[in-house]
Design a protein around this motif. Structure first.
Motif, short mmCIF file in Angstrom:
data_model
loop_
_atom_site.label_atom_id
_atom_site.label_comp_id
_atom_site.label_asym_id
_atom_site.label_seq_id
_atom_site.Cartn_x
_atom_site.Cartn_y
_atom_site.Cartn_z
N LEU A 12 2.48 -27.72 14.85
CA LEU A 12 3.86 -27.27 15.02
C LEU A 12 4.32 -26.50 13.79
CD1 LEU A 12 5.93 -29.37 13.28
CD2 LEU A 12 4.97 -30.92 15.00
N GLU A 13 5.37 -25.70 13.99
CA GLU A 13 5.96 -24.93 12.90
C GLU A 13 7.43 -25.26 12.81
OE1 GLU A 13 5.16 -20.75 13.12
OE2 GLU A 13 3.15 -21.02 12.28
N MET A 14 7.90 -25.55 11.60
CA MET A 14 9.31 -25.87 11.39
C MET A 14 9.93 -24.77 10.53
SD MET A 14 9.30 -29.95 10.56
CE MET A 14 8.93 -29.73 8.82
N GLU A 15 11.15 -24.39 10.86
CA GLU A 15 11.89 -23.47 10.01
C GLU A 15 12.78 -24.33 9.10
OE1 GLU A 15 11.49 -20.21 9.67
OE2 GLU A 15 9.85 -20.38 11.10
N VAL A 16 12.41 -24.42 7.84
CA VAL A 16 13.08 -25.30 6.88
C VAL A 16 14.11 -24.48 6.10
CG1 VAL A 16 12.72 -26.83 4.90
CG2 VAL A 16 11.01 -26.72 6.73
N LEU A 17 15.31 -25.00 5.98
CA LEU A 17 16.40 -24.30 5.29
C LEU A 17 16.21 -24.35 3.78
CD1 LEU A 17 19.34 -25.88 7.33
CD2 LEU A 17 18.40 -23.58 7.63
N ASP A 18 16.78 -23.37 3.09
CA ASP A 18 16.81 -23.42 1.63
C ASP A 18 17.41 -24.74 1.17
OD1 ASP A 18 15.72 -21.14 0.50
OD2 ASP A 18 17.52 -19.95 0.89
N GLY A 19 16.74 -25.44 0.29
CA GLY A 19 17.29 -26.67 -0.27
C GLY A 19 17.10 -27.90 0.60
#
Ligand code: FES
Length: 104
Positions: A12-19
């Motif tokens: 799977l691929e996650m879009e992780v936010l800054d911070g």
């Protein structure tokens, strides 16, 4: 801004936010990530192996260092705690047991 974190072996691929740490991102995106402490940095159950992109990972802080050492792993950037790990670019990690939460 988001950064793509690929999680093996689930693929799977996650879009992780800054911070944002990986554990919180997984929760926000509807994934179950192994934990006992719920992201407090004390159970070490969330650990990951960083396969690619170690240079895009946040530095290891004192709490995380303690956890990695308790896992009897070297503090060399390969083993990290997902609840403490923030990224600034693409990263690939391995963690068994990550899966989509069952809708209740
Ligand atoms: S969730 Fe417990 S140490 Fe990361």
């Amino acid at each position: 801004m988001t950064h793509t974190v690929a999680v093996r072996p689930a693929g799977l691929e996650m879009e992780v936010l800054d911070g944002e740490d990986l554990f919180s991102a997984a929760h926000r995106l509807g994934y179950r990530w192994p934990t006992v402490c719920g992201g407090n940095g004390t159970c070490r159950t969330c650990f990951v192996q960083v396969d690619e992109g170690a240079g895009n990972c946040s530095p290891v802080g004192p709490l995380e260092r303690e956890g990695i050492e308790a896992l009897r792993r070297p503090v060399d950037g390969r083993t990290r705690l997902a609840c403490q790990l923030r990224v600034v670019g693409p990263v690939t990690v391995t963690r068994r047991g990550v899966r989509r939460r069952v809708q209740e």
